[in-house]
Design a protein around this motif. Structure first.
Motif, PDB file in Angstrom:
ATOM      1  N   VAL A  23       0.858  -1.187   0.000  1.00 61.13           N
ATOM      2  CA  VAL A  23       0.000   0.000   0.000  1.00 61.13           C
ATOM      3  C   VAL A  23       0.890   1.232   0.000  1.00 61.13           C
ATOM      4  N   VAL A  24       0.634   2.112  -0.938  1.00 58.67           N
ATOM      5  CA  VAL A  24       1.428   3.321  -1.114  1.00 58.67           C
ATOM      6  C   VAL A  24       0.582   4.527  -0.711  1.00 58.67           C
ATOM      7  N   SER A  25       1.155   5.423   0.077  1.00 57.78           N
ATOM      8  CA  SER A  25       0.440   6.628   0.477  1.00 57.78           C
ATOM      9  C   SER A  25       1.404   7.802   0.539  1.00 57.78           C
ATOM     10  N   GLY A  26       0.843   9.002   0.525  1.00 56.09           N
ATOM     11  CA  GLY A  26       1.670  10.196   0.597  1.00 56.09           C
ATOM     12  C   GLY A  26       1.670  10.966  -0.706  1.00 56.09           C
ATOM     13  N   SER A  27       2.755  11.664  -0.959  1.00 57.40           N
ATOM     14  CA  SER A  27       2.875  12.543  -2.124  1.00 57.40           C
ATOM     15  C   SER A  27       3.353  11.747  -3.335  1.00 57.40           C
ATOM     16  N   ILE A  51       6.719  -2.064 -12.373  1.00 59.39           N
ATOM     17  CA  ILE A  51       5.582  -1.613 -13.155  1.00 59.39           C
ATOM     18  C   ILE A  51       5.662  -0.092 -13.244  1.00 59.39           C
ATOM     19  N   ARG A  52       5.576   0.412 -14.474  1.00 64.59           N
ATOM     20  CA  ARG A  52       5.748   1.845 -14.699  1.00 64.59           C
ATOM     21  C   ARG A  52       4.402   2.545 -14.699  1.00 64.59           C
ATOM     22  N   GLY A  53       4.441   3.864 -14.701  1.00 62.67           N
ATOM     23  CA  GLY A  53       3.206   4.628 -14.658  1.00 62.67           C
ATOM     24  C   GLY A  53       2.254   4.287 -15.800  1.00 62.67           C
ATOM     25  N   GLY A  54       2.823   3.989 -16.959  1.00 56.40           N
ATOM     26  CA  GLY A  54       1.993   3.643 -18.108  1.00 56.40           C
ATOM     27  C   GLY A  54       1.498   2.212 -18.105  1.00 56.40           C
ATOM     28  N   GLY A  55       1.992   1.427 -17.155  1.00 58.05           N
ATOM     29  CA  GLY A  55       1.531   0.046 -17.019  1.00 58.05           C
ATOM     30  C   GLY A  55       2.469  -1.011 -17.544  1.00 58.05           C
ATOM     31  N   SER A  56       3.556  -0.611 -18.193  1.00 54.49           N
ATOM     32  CA  SER A  56       4.484  -1.627 -18.692  1.00 54.49           C
ATOM     33  C   SER A  56       5.208  -2.279 -17.531  1.00 54.49           C
ATOM     34  N   ASP A  72      -3.675  -1.663  -8.482  1.00 54.25           N
ATOM     35  CA  ASP A  72      -5.097  -1.370  -8.542  1.00 54.25           C
ATOM     36  C   ASP A  72      -5.332  -0.110  -9.377  1.00 54.25           C
ATOM     37  N   ASN A  73      -6.575   0.160  -9.714  1.00 50.34           N
ATOM     38  CA  ASN A  73      -6.893   1.283 -10.596  1.00 50.34           C
ATOM     39  C   ASN A  73      -6.508   2.629  -9.991  1.00 50.34           C
ATOM     40  N   ALA A  74      -6.580   2.725  -8.697  1.00 58.28           N
ATOM     41  CA  ALA A  74      -6.220   3.982  -8.039  1.00 58.28           C
ATOM     42  C   ALA A  74      -4.710   4.164  -7.961  1.00 58.28           C
ATOM     43  N   LYS A  75      -3.969   3.118  -8.338  1.00 57.96           N
ATOM     44  CA  LYS A  75      -2.496   3.144  -8.326  1.00 57.96           C
ATOM     45  C   LYS A  75      -1.942   3.398  -6.937  1.00 57.96           C
ATOM     46  N   LEU A  80       2.271  -8.518  -5.995  1.00 59.73           N
ATOM     47  CA  LEU A  80       3.170  -9.472  -6.638  1.00 59.73           C
ATOM     48  C   LEU A  80       2.580 -10.855  -6.418  1.00 59.73           C
ATOM     49  N   GLN A  81       1.999 -11.403  -7.454  1.00 58.84           N
ATOM     50  CA  GLN A  81       1.482 -12.764  -7.398  1.00 58.84           C
ATOM     51  C   GLN A  81       2.621 -13.717  -7.718  1.00 58.84           C
ATOM     52  N   MET A  82       2.937 -14.586  -6.778  1.00 64.87           N
ATOM     53  CA  MET A  82       4.067 -15.500  -6.931  1.00 64.87           C
ATOM     54  C   MET A  82       3.539 -16.931  -6.968  1.00 64.87           C
ATOM     55  N   ASN A  83       3.697 -17.578  -8.100  1.00 65.66           N
ATOM     56  CA  ASN A  83       3.256 -18.958  -8.284  1.00 65.66           C
ATOM     57  C   ASN A  83       4.449 -19.876  -8.500  1.00 65.66           C
TER      58      ASN A  83
END
Length: 115
Positions: A23-27, A51-56, A72-75, A80-83
């Protein structure tokens, strides 16, 4: 300031799965790169996935086809799904955020792959 809080680590048997969250919070700047790094006992910290801002996305070769980074959509949360986990995936996994001004790290979450 940016705060990063990881969760989701634990003990899993070889071949099992774990899903890490950060979870990322702040500026937070819209142009950023977020990623997962790991550090195994006695080894250097290494990049696992970004993962970059554009999604790559990019992955280290050793996890390609097994791990998936997403957000998530709110970024405000990355995953990290690890299988198909292997004993050599055992490490403390760190969330990382960086933009043109600064870089921040979470405190890490331990993932242990053992029978």
């Amino acid at each position: 300031q940016v705060q990063l809080v990881e969760s989701g680590g634990g003990l899993v048997q070889p071949g099992g799965s774990l899903r890490l969250s950060c979870v990322v919070s702040g500026s937070i700047f819209s142009i950023n790169v977020m990623g997962w790094y790991r550090q195994a006992p006695g080894k250097e910290r290494e990049l696992v996935a970004v993962i970059r801002g554009g999604g790559s996305t990019d992955y280290v070769d050793s996890v390609k086809g097994r791990f998936t980074i997403s957000r998530d959509n709110a970024k405000t949360t990355i995953y990290l799904q690890m299988n198909s986990l292997k004993p050599e995936d055992t490490a403390v996994y760190y969330c990382n955020y960086r933009d043109v001004h600064s870089e921040y790290w979470g405190k890490g979450t331990l993932a242990t792959v053992s029978s």
